[in-house]
Design an enzyme around this catalytic site. Structure first.
Site, PDB file in Angstrom:
ATOM      1  N   ALA A 264      13.171   1.363 -27.104  1.00 40.68           N
ATOM      2  CA  ALA A 264      12.567   0.751 -28.284  1.00 40.68           C
ATOM      3  C   ALA A 264      13.706   0.116 -29.072  1.00 40.68           C
ATOM      4  CB  ALA A 264      11.854   1.799 -29.116  1.00 40.68           C
TER       5      ALA A 264
ATOM      6  N   HIS B  10      -0.858  14.287   6.388  1.00 43.47           N
ATOM      7  CA  HIS B  10      -0.458  12.888   6.360  1.00 43.47           C
ATOM      8  C   HIS B  10      -1.650  12.033   6.779  1.00 43.47           C
ATOM      9  CE1 HIS B  10       4.099  13.906   6.870  1.00 43.47           C
ATOM     10  NE2 HIS B  10       3.573  14.393   5.743  1.00 43.47           N
TER      11      HIS B  10
ATOM     12  N   GLU C 160      -2.218   9.808   9.121  1.00 42.94           N
ATOM     13  CA  GLU C 160      -2.584   9.742  10.531  1.00 42.94           C
ATOM     14  C   GLU C 160      -3.377  10.980  10.957  1.00 42.94           C
ATOM     15  OE1 GLU C 160       1.734   8.134  10.218  1.00 42.94           O
ATOM     16  OE2 GLU C 160       0.454   9.573   9.180  1.00 42.94           O
TER      17      GLU C 160
ATOM     18  N   CYS D 213       3.503  13.573  12.965  1.00 39.31           N
ATOM     19  CA  CYS D 213       2.314  12.745  13.206  1.00 39.31           C
ATOM     20  C   CYS D 213       2.344  12.108  14.589  1.00 39.31           C
ATOM     21  CB  CYS D 213       2.188  11.674  12.117  1.00 39.31           C
ATOM     22  SG  CYS D 213       1.766  12.378  10.513  1.00 39.31           S
TER      23      CYS D 213
ATOM     24  N   CYS E  79       5.738   9.877  11.258  1.00 40.59           N
ATOM     25  CA  CYS E  79       6.883  10.796  11.193  1.00 40.59           C
ATOM     26  C   CYS E  79       7.084  11.524  12.519  1.00 40.59           C
ATOM     27  CB  CYS E  79       6.714  11.774  10.040  1.00 40.59           C
ATOM     28  SG  CYS E  79       5.340  12.929  10.226  1.00 40.59           S
TER      29      CYS E  79
END
Length: 162
Positions: free
Chosen positions: A150, A44, A46, A80, A71
């Site tokens: 479309a 992550h 951090e 973290c 987290c």
């Protein structure tokens, strides 16, 4: 925080299912480390920033700017918040609180409980714009879906079958 937002954008679509997150560590008005979540399952932001600090002793009494609340749980990576606590960082500035109920407000609360100064909601709209799909999913309990069709000029999606 602007630098952290720029770094988070580097994650592109490679972080899916996780959010895009950027982190910048500053001490004495000087950036000492940066990080971002580069790919699902990898470090992550951090933890990447902490690990990329050339002189780990500089982390003590530094400030971490992070785009999303850190987290608090184990997943493919450890929490973290624990890396932040262990590093000696004394101030955390958060761009957006995490809407995921596993983390929501818990990351900030744990940091505060460890005498880390936490400032929340810095450049929130810019931080939130990084993870529109992630935020929508956790706030509305349904996926963010875009439909592309479309159509002919008369609004039909197929020609009449005979």
């Amino acid at each position: 925080m602007k630098k952290a937002i720029e770094l988070a954008e580097k994650g592109g679509r490679n972080t899916y299912r996780n959010p895009r997150v950027g982190a910048v560590i500053v001490k004495n008005n000087r950036i000492i480390a940066t990080g971002y979540h580069a790919k699902f399952g990898e470090k992550h932001a951090e933890r990447m920033a902490i690990d990329h600090c050339a002189h780990p002793e500089e982390l003590h009494d530094s400030t971490l700017y992070v785009t999303l609340e850190p987290c608090t749980h184990y997943g493919k990576q450890p929490p973290c918040v624990q890396a932040i606590i262990d590093s000696g960082i004394k101030r955390v500035v958060i761009g957006q609180l995490d809407p995921n109920p596993i983390v929501a407000h818990k990351g900030a609360a744990i940091l505060k409980a460890h005498q880390i100064d936490v400032k929340m909601n810095c450049l929130t709209s810019e931080a939130e714009s990084l993870n529109k799909h992630y935020n929508y999913f956790y706030r509305h309990k349904k996926p963010y879906i875009v439909l592309k069709q479309a159509l002919s000029l008369d609004g039909k999606i197929a020609a009449e079958q005979r």
